[in-house]
Design a protein around this motif. Structure first.
Motif, PDB file in Angstrom:
ATOM      1  N   UNK A 208    -146.204  46.024  32.656  1.00 38.97           N
ATOM      2  CA  UNK A 208    -147.718  45.789  32.301  1.00 38.97           C
ATOM      3  C   UNK A 208    -148.169  46.821  31.140  1.00 38.97           C
ATOM      4  N   UNK A 209    -148.644  45.956  30.320  1.00 40.28           N
ATOM      5  CA  UNK A 209    -149.368  46.838  29.214  1.00 40.28           C
ATOM      6  C   UNK A 209    -150.741  47.683  29.887  1.00 40.28           C
ATOM      7  N   UNK A 210    -150.787  48.957  29.379  1.00 44.01           N
ATOM      8  CA  UNK A 210    -151.871  49.803  29.723  1.00 44.01           C
ATOM      9  C   UNK A 210    -152.484  50.279  28.448  1.00 44.01           C
ATOM     10  N   UNK A 211    -154.095  50.397  28.684  1.00 42.88           N
ATOM     11  CA  UNK A 211    -154.508  51.199  27.426  1.00 42.88           C
ATOM     12  C   UNK A 211    -154.481  52.429  27.346  1.00 42.88           C
TER      13      UNK A 211
ATOM     14  N   UNK B  83    -154.164  55.091  24.052  1.00 45.32           N
ATOM     15  CA  UNK B  83    -154.683  56.539  23.932  1.00 45.32           C
ATOM     16  C   UNK B  83    -153.539  57.490  23.489  1.00 45.32           C
ATOM     17  N   UNK B  84    -152.557  57.606  24.248  1.00 45.44           N
ATOM     18  CA  UNK B  84    -151.497  58.653  23.724  1.00 45.44           C
ATOM     19  C   UNK B  84    -150.866  58.134  22.296  1.00 45.44           C
ATOM     20  N   UNK B  85    -150.884  56.909  22.243  1.00 47.35           N
ATOM     21  CA  UNK B  85    -150.121  56.662  20.823  1.00 47.35           C
ATOM     22  C   UNK B  85    -151.249  56.913  19.672  1.00 47.35           C
ATOM     23  N   UNK B  86    -152.447  56.772  19.841  1.00 47.74           N
ATOM     24  CA  UNK B  86    -153.301  57.309  18.605  1.00 47.74           C
ATOM     25  C   UNK B  86    -153.327  58.769  18.833  1.00 47.74           C
ATOM     26  N   UNK B  87    -153.281  59.435  19.809  1.00 42.29           N
ATOM     27  CA  UNK B  87    -153.270  60.953  19.966  1.00 42.29           C
ATOM     28  C   UNK B  87    -151.896  61.415  19.026  1.00 42.29           C
ATOM     29  N   UNK B  88    -150.911  60.686  19.235  1.00 43.02           N
ATOM     30  CA  UNK B  88    -149.540  61.034  18.423  1.00 43.02           C
ATOM     31  C   UNK B  88    -149.544  60.827  16.885  1.00 43.02           C
ATOM     32  N   UNK B  89    -150.236  59.773  16.463  1.00 42.74           N
ATOM     33  CA  UNK B  89    -150.414  59.124  15.056  1.00 42.74           C
ATOM     34  C   UNK B  89    -151.547  60.305  14.547  1.00 42.74           C
ATOM     35  N   UNK B  90    -152.547  60.741  15.414  1.00 44.84           N
ATOM     36  CA  UNK B  90    -153.628  61.702  14.909  1.00 44.84           C
ATOM     37  C   UNK B  90    -152.958  63.257  14.609  1.00 44.84           C
ATOM     38  N   UNK B  91    -151.861  63.468  15.547  1.00 45.34           N
ATOM     39  CA  UNK B  91    -151.266  64.664  15.446  1.00 45.34           C
ATOM     40  C   UNK B  91    -150.327  64.646  14.011  1.00 45.34           C
TER      41      UNK B  91
ATOM     42  N   UNK C 249    -140.648  46.728  27.250  1.00 45.93           N
ATOM     43  CA  UNK C 249    -141.946  47.577  28.072  1.00 45.93           C
ATOM     44  C   UNK C 249    -142.816  47.711  26.981  1.00 45.93           C
ATOM     45  N   UNK C 250    -144.004  46.967  27.136  1.00 48.28           N
ATOM     46  CA  UNK C 250    -144.751  47.384  25.881  1.00 48.28           C
ATOM     47  C   UNK C 250    -145.457  48.858  25.767  1.00 48.28           C
ATOM     48  N   UNK C 251    -145.566  49.517  27.006  1.00 39.37           N
ATOM     49  CA  UNK C 251    -146.271  50.933  26.673  1.00 39.37           C
ATOM     50  C   UNK C 251    -145.065  51.861  26.215  1.00 39.37           C
ATOM     51  N   UNK C 252    -143.892  51.446  26.302  1.00 38.95           N
ATOM     52  CA  UNK C 252    -142.758  52.200  25.856  1.00 38.95           C
ATOM     53  C   UNK C 252    -142.749  51.905  24.228  1.00 38.95           C
ATOM     54  N   UNK C 253    -142.847  50.766  24.024  1.00 38.87           N
ATOM     55  CA  UNK C 253    -142.942  50.094  22.454  1.00 38.87           C
ATOM     56  C   UNK C 253    -144.039  50.940  21.838  1.00 38.87           C
ATOM     57  N   UNK C 254    -145.154  51.057  22.555  1.00 36.67           N
ATOM     58  CA  UNK C 254    -146.453  51.558  21.970  1.00 36.67           C
ATOM     59  C   UNK C 254    -146.194  53.156  21.512  1.00 36.67           C
ATOM     60  N   UNK C 255    -145.540  53.904  22.527  1.00 38.07           N
ATOM     61  CA  UNK C 255    -145.277  55.288  22.259  1.00 38.07           C
ATOM     62  C   UNK C 255    -144.025  55.590  21.122  1.00 38.07           C
TER      63      UNK C 255
ATOM     64  N   UNK D 248    -155.637  62.094  33.751  1.00 33.72           N
ATOM     65  CA  UNK D 248    -155.263  62.090  35.236  1.00 33.72           C
ATOM     66  C   UNK D 248    -154.102  61.076  35.365  1.00 33.72           C
ATOM     67  N   UNK D 249    -153.385  60.972  36.465  1.00 31.77           N
ATOM     68  CA  UNK D 249    -152.011  60.137  36.702  1.00 31.77           C
ATOM     69  C   UNK D 249    -150.823  60.725  35.920  1.00 31.77           C
ATOM     70  N   UNK D 250    -149.946  60.020  35.785  1.00 33.61           N
ATOM     71  CA  UNK D 250    -148.769  60.356  35.307  1.00 33.61           C
ATOM     72  C   UNK D 250    -148.467  59.247  34.063  1.00 33.61           C
ATOM     73  N   UNK D 251    -148.980  59.404  32.864  1.00 29.68           N
ATOM     74  CA  UNK D 251    -148.796  58.486  32.037  1.00 29.68           C
ATOM     75  C   UNK D 251    -147.124  58.177  31.660  1.00 29.68           C
ATOM     76  N   UNK D 252    -146.433  59.296  32.016  1.00 29.21           N
ATOM     77  CA  UNK D 252    -145.029  59.063  31.709  1.00 29.21           C
ATOM     78  C   UNK D 252    -144.391  57.690  32.448  1.00 29.21           C
ATOM     79  N   UNK D 253    -145.142  57.678  33.550  1.00 25.39           N
ATOM     80  CA  UNK D 253    -144.682  56.400  34.396  1.00 25.39           C
ATOM     81  C   UNK D 253    -145.032  55.219  33.841  1.00 25.39           C
ATOM     82  N   UNK D 254    -146.112  55.057  32.984  1.00 25.46           N
ATOM     83  CA  UNK D 254    -146.343  53.956  32.361  1.00 25.46           C
ATOM     84  C   UNK D 254    -145.183  53.397  31.502  1.00 25.46           C
ATOM     85  N   UNK D 255    -144.370  54.260  31.014  1.00 27.53           N
ATOM     86  CA  UNK D 255    -143.236  53.652  29.947  1.00 27.53           C
ATOM     87  C   UNK D 255    -142.435  52.721  30.616  1.00 27.53           C
TER      88      UNK D 255
END
Length: 146
Positions: free
Chosen positions: A122-125, A129-137, A52-58, A111-118
């Motif tokens: 399909x890859x989601x932008x 955004x969440x991945x970049x936030x984690x790296x920034x933190x 899953x691409x979104x799970x891998x990104x996180x 908005x929405x539930x990004x947890x469900x993207x995991x």
């Protein structure tokens, strides 16, 4: 100095490297476990079995953020091995907590539930955004340590 005189220092250095590597790996594993708890289903399965691409990104962002923190702590560690290892554990786990809090806050703010993207195939932008936030933190946390 000849090679024979250098061997004890080399052996000691290898031991120190192994100790720091072990503690750093434990922090990364703790980060993975916490991220797994905060995402639906098995993160390990989503990333390594279902691809899953979104799970891998996180997961990738979380690992990079924690690595930034761990490396920063190691670079600024005490000359005393025990204190340096304690610093890596404490600041590393603090980074894990900051990531968890960030994910919980984002869950309420976006908005929405990004947890469900995991679980989405399909890859989601949004995962970027969440991945970049984690790296920034992680980077902000690391800068606060140095």
């Amino acid at each position: 100095m000849n090679l024979a005189d250098h061997i004890p220092d080399l052996i000691n250095g290898i031991g120190v490297s192994l100790a720091y590597f072990g503690v750093g790996a434990l922090v990364l594993a703790a980060g993975f476990l916490v991220l797994d708890l905060l995402t639906p289903g098995s993160l390990r399965h989503h990333v390594f079995v279902d691809h899953r691409p979104n799970a891998a990104a996180l997961h990738a962002a979380s690992a990079l953020a924690l690595a930034i923190i761990v490396v920063t702590v190691m670079a600024n560690a005490s000359d005393r091995l025990a204190w340096g290892l304690v610093d890596v554990v404490v600041y590393g786990l603090l980074g894990v907590v900051f990531q968890a809090v960030t994910l919980v806050v984002l869950e309420f703010l976006v908005p929405g539930r990004f947890r469900d993207l995991v679980t989405s195939p399909r890859f989601s932008t949004a995962s970027l955004a969440v991945a970049a936030t984690l790296v920034a933190v992680g980077a902000v946390n690391a800068a606060a340590i140095a």
